[in-house]
Design a protein around this motif. Structure first.
Motif, short mmCIF file in Angstrom:
data_model
loop_
_atom_site.label_atom_id
_atom_site.label_comp_id
_atom_site.label_asym_id
_atom_site.label_seq_id
_atom_site.Cartn_x
_atom_site.Cartn_y
_atom_site.Cartn_z
N ARG A 60 -14.01 9.38 4.43
CA ARG A 60 -14.15 10.86 5.08
C ARG A 60 -13.89 10.82 6.67
O ARG A 60 -13.77 11.73 7.42
CB ARG A 60 -15.76 11.41 5.00
CG ARG A 60 -15.99 11.67 3.71
CD ARG A 60 -17.51 12.35 3.42
NE ARG A 60 -18.57 11.82 4.05
CZ ARG A 60 -19.24 10.82 3.28
NH1 ARG A 60 -19.11 10.92 1.96
NH2 ARG A 60 -20.30 10.64 3.94
N VAL A 61 -13.81 9.62 7.14
CA VAL A 61 -13.57 9.24 8.57
C VAL A 61 -12.32 8.91 8.63
O VAL A 61 -11.45 9.55 9.61
CB VAL A 61 -14.51 8.16 9.15
CG1 VAL A 61 -14.29 7.98 10.57
CG2 VAL A 61 -15.92 8.79 9.15
N THR A 62 -11.59 8.37 8.03
CA THR A 62 -10.18 7.61 8.08
C THR A 62 -9.25 8.08 6.98
O THR A 62 -8.01 7.82 7.19
CB THR A 62 -10.37 6.35 8.13
OG1 THR A 62 -10.38 5.79 6.95
CG2 THR A 62 -11.28 5.53 9.16
N GLY A 63 -9.51 8.68 6.05
CA GLY A 63 -8.73 9.04 4.99
C GLY A 63 -7.63 9.91 5.02
O GLY A 63 -7.87 10.87 5.92
N GLY A 64 -6.72 10.25 3.80
CA GLY A 64 -5.56 11.05 4.20
C GLY A 64 -5.98 12.45 4.08
O GLY A 64 -5.64 13.19 4.92
N LYS A 65 -6.91 12.90 3.44
CA LYS A 65 -7.30 14.12 3.27
C LYS A 65 -7.94 14.77 4.64
O LYS A 65 -7.74 15.96 5.29
CB LYS A 65 -8.61 14.62 2.33
CG LYS A 65 -8.01 14.70 0.83
CD LYS A 65 -9.06 14.74 -0.33
CE LYS A 65 -8.56 14.91 -1.65
NZ LYS A 65 -9.61 15.27 -2.50
N HIS A 66 -8.71 13.89 5.38
CA HIS A 66 -9.18 14.29 6.55
C HIS A 66 -8.25 14.29 7.69
O HIS A 66 -8.04 15.27 8.30
CB HIS A 66 -10.34 13.08 7.04
CG HIS A 66 -10.93 13.39 8.51
ND1 HIS A 66 -11.70 14.56 8.81
CD2 HIS A 66 -10.99 12.51 9.39
CE1 HIS A 66 -11.96 14.47 10.02
NE2 HIS A 66 -11.58 13.07 10.39
N ARG A 67 -7.19 13.22 7.53
CA ARG A 67 -6.13 13.28 8.69
C ARG A 67 -5.14 14.61 8.49
O ARG A 67 -4.82 15.30 9.19
CB ARG A 67 -5.48 12.12 8.47
CG ARG A 67 -6.36 10.81 9.00
CD ARG A 67 -6.71 10.85 10.36
NE ARG A 67 -7.31 9.66 10.78
CZ ARG A 67 -8.57 9.60 11.47
NH1 ARG A 67 -9.10 10.65 11.65
NH2 ARG A 67 -9.08 8.34 11.93
N TYR A 68 -5.04 14.84 7.22
CA TYR A 68 -4.30 16.04 6.95
C TYR A 68 -5.23 17.65 7.22
O TYR A 68 -4.31 18.30 7.94
CB TYR A 68 -4.15 16.17 5.36
CG TYR A 68 -3.21 17.32 4.90
CD1 TYR A 68 -1.97 17.59 5.17
CD2 TYR A 68 -3.81 18.52 4.05
CE1 TYR A 68 -1.04 18.54 4.92
CE2 TYR A 68 -3.11 19.38 3.72
CZ TYR A 68 -1.79 19.59 4.09
OH TYR A 68 -0.84 20.69 3.85
N LEU A 127 -17.54 15.52 6.94
CA LEU A 127 -18.23 16.85 6.25
C LEU A 127 -18.40 17.61 7.43
O LEU A 127 -18.30 18.93 7.19
CB LEU A 127 -19.46 16.23 5.65
CG LEU A 127 -19.35 15.33 4.33
CD1 LEU A 127 -20.70 14.73 3.92
CD2 LEU A 127 -18.73 16.43 3.30
N GLU A 128 -18.96 17.38 8.89
CA GLU A 128 -19.27 17.97 9.92
C GLU A 128 -18.11 18.60 10.41
O GLU A 128 -18.30 19.97 10.56
CB GLU A 128 -19.98 17.16 10.88
CG GLU A 128 -21.29 16.49 10.64
CD GLU A 128 -21.70 15.38 11.62
OE1 GLU A 128 -22.32 16.00 12.62
OE2 GLU A 128 -21.34 14.43 11.61
N VAL A 129 -17.04 17.89 10.51
CA VAL A 129 -15.84 18.72 11.13
C VAL A 129 -15.26 19.69 10.01
O VAL A 129 -14.66 20.59 10.57
CB VAL A 129 -14.87 17.36 11.24
CG1 VAL A 129 -13.33 18.02 11.74
CG2 VAL A 129 -15.37 16.33 12.22
#
Lengths: 304, 236
Positions: free
Chosen positions: A207-215, A273-275
């Motif tokens: 959730r902090v570093t993964g592909g979905k979050h970065r996308y 989650l917050e972002v």
């Protein structure tokens, strides 16, 4: 930027599980890859030998040229299964050499398959200097009009100096499994404590570093399936429409504005989650469960 | 040596440097005209905020003072270690800072780094190591990781690393090792305005923009492999 959807998923070999050579051979047109400094003509790192550690004849990185959809490209692929893909003197010099060669040979693009924790501690100074040289060489390659694309989806992700190098590239393609950051969660946990970052909480790490979050945050241009064929099709599509622009003050001003604004907007947040909630995602807790296509559609609906 | 006595020594003709939340900004007078001062103090941990404030200064200088030499005063313990920082892609803000320095170089600004305190990992990569030439005070501490931590992570006994460090510049902390490997131009035992003026003059007379570290590392015997490998790739 939102890319056209590649062809429907036909799950091929996992990018995550493949070796560097397998990734290169499946990504490029069949039989087109020619390796520079192949293992049979190389020697392994004397610095590792000094520490009685086994070396590798390619020092953990594969470089060469080939074609992609019939177009000439050059390629760098780090081997995450050898010392975490970390950058030592020889490993780094092979990458710098490939980038200098790209400036001379003018391929359509350089594909940089990043799978690395950053500096190889056994050669810490050599690795740090090599990373600095790679940073400069990536920027020189781009300034020569040749785009450099980072592909992130291996088991070591893109951390440390390689996280910086990735963000210096023209664009980043990531799979959900890919991770992109500066300090690894283990380092933060060791220095700042488990309350700051629990490196064994895999869901949190993603959730902090993964592909979905970065996308969702716009730090990578495309989210692809964990499938070498999907990386291939996405890069072909991207390349067909790519315009590499020289470094200009107005572009860096715009980036400065974007980065400053988002630091303000998401100030104090510590979890994806917050972002995602702040971005207007209706059910943030569903994001880790979404298929790639559904996530791409969701992002297109957000006002980013 | 603390920052202001050092700046008074380096710039006897005057400077107006100030420090705001660990970030240095200012202008100094030299024989070749005004130079910009920017950097960090107190071994700053480079966060989004610090990286973006440094980047903003660089962009302003490119806009407002074309060609003015930039002096980077380097004192960083590395990157900020916090989950909130990584959540917002700290590597992206550090990359942005590096791109701004790169832009300045391409627009004709010479860039000179001076390590006044510590120079560590990501904080050093994104700023100090992006300068055309880097100098260091004799007291500077340059490293990725100290040998004790390195022993723990690599599982190689500390005594062994200490013994090997005597003969190899490749892994052990120390500005002298970075000099031998081509990344630091010279160590300054006693900083002076003469040394600084000389370094600036040399930089302006040389071909700024070129990365000469591979060649320097080979000439000084600290990096025997890298230059030959780059040449081999070009010849392959």
């Amino acid at each position: 930027m939102n890319l056209p959807q590649p062809s429907p998923p036909s799950r091929g070999p996992s990018f995550y599980e493949a070796t560097a050579r397998q990734r290169v051979n499946r990504l490029l047109d069949a039989q087109s890859f020619a390796e520079f400094l192949p293992p049979q003509s190389a020697h392994s790192s004397p610095h590792l030998a000094l520490l009685d550690l086994p070396g590798a004849l390619d020092d953990g990185v594969v470089i060469g040229s080939g074609t992609l959809g019939g177009k000439p490209v050059q390629i760098i692929a780090q081997e995450g299964q050898f010392l975490g893909g970390a950058v030592g003197e020889m490993h780094g010099a092979k990458i710098v050499g490939l980038l200098q060669r790209a400036i001379r040979d003018k391929p359509l693009a350089v594909l940089f398959l990043v799978d690395s924790g950053g500096v190889r501690l056994h050669e810490a100074n050599a690795g740090l200097i090599a990373l600095s040289e790679i940073m400069r060489a990536v920027l020189d390659t781009r300034a020569a009009g040749i785009p450099v694309f980072a592909l992130i989806g291996g088991m070591c992700g893109a951390f440390g100096g390689m996280g910086i190098v990735s963000r210096l590239c023209s664009a980043i393609l990531m799979s959900e499994q890919g991770r992109l950051a500066l300090s690894g969660p283990e380092v933060i946990e060791t220095v700042a404590g488990v309350e700051e970052f629990d490196s064994r909480d895999r869901a949190l790490v993603w959730r902090v570093t993964g592909g979905k979050h970065r996308y969702l945050m716009g730090d990578c241009v495309a989210l692809v399936e964990d499938d070498v064929e999907d990386f291939r099709q996405t890069i072909i599509t991207l390349l067909a429409q790519w315009q590499e622009n020289p470094p200009e003050p107005h572009a860096l001003r715009a980036e400065q504005e974007r980065l400053t604004q988002r630091c303000q907007q998401f100030s104090g947040m510590r979890d994806g989650l917050e972002v995602w909630a702040a971005l207007g995602v209706p059910n943030p807790q569903q994001i880790p469960l979404l298929e790639r296509d559904a996530l791409v559609t969701l992002r297109q609906g957000l006002s980013l | 040596m603390t920052l202001f006595p050092l700046l008074d020594t380096l710039f006897p003709a005057g400077h107006d440097a100030s420090v705001t939340r660990q970030v240095i900004a200012g202008t100094a007078h030299t024989a070749i005209g005004p130079v910009a001062l920017l950097g960090t103090v107190d071994a700053a941990a480079i966060s989004h905020d610090i990286a973006l404030r440094l980047a903003s200064q660089v962009l302003d200088l490119v806009d407002q003072h074309p060609g003015r030499p930039l002096i980077f005063l380097v004192d960083t313990q590395g990157q900020a270690l916090a989950r909130a920082q990584e959540l917002l892609c700290l590597n992206g803000s550090l990359a942005h800072l590096a791109r701004c320095v790169d832009l300045a170089r391409r627009r004709g600004h010479v860039t000179l780094g001076l390590i006044t305190g510590e120079a560590v990992s990501g904080g050093f990569l994104s700023f100090g190591l992006m300068a055309d030439r880097v100098y260091a005070l004799q007291s500077a501490q340059v490293r990725v990781m100290d040998l004790k931590a390195m022993a723990r992570v690599t599982k190689i006994p500390h005594e062994r690393l200490v013994a090997l460090a005597a003969s190899s510049p490749t892994f052990a902390p120390g500005a002298e090792n970075y000099h031998r490997m081509g990344a630091i131009e010279a160590l300054w035992d006693t900083p002076s305005s003469e040394l600084l003026e000389q370094a600036l003059a040399q930089l302006r007379a040389s071909q700024p923009g070129g990365d000469n570290r591979l060649q320097q590392g080979r000439l000084r015997g600290g990096r025997q492999e890298a230059a030959a490998i780059v040449a081999a790739v070009l010849a392959a």
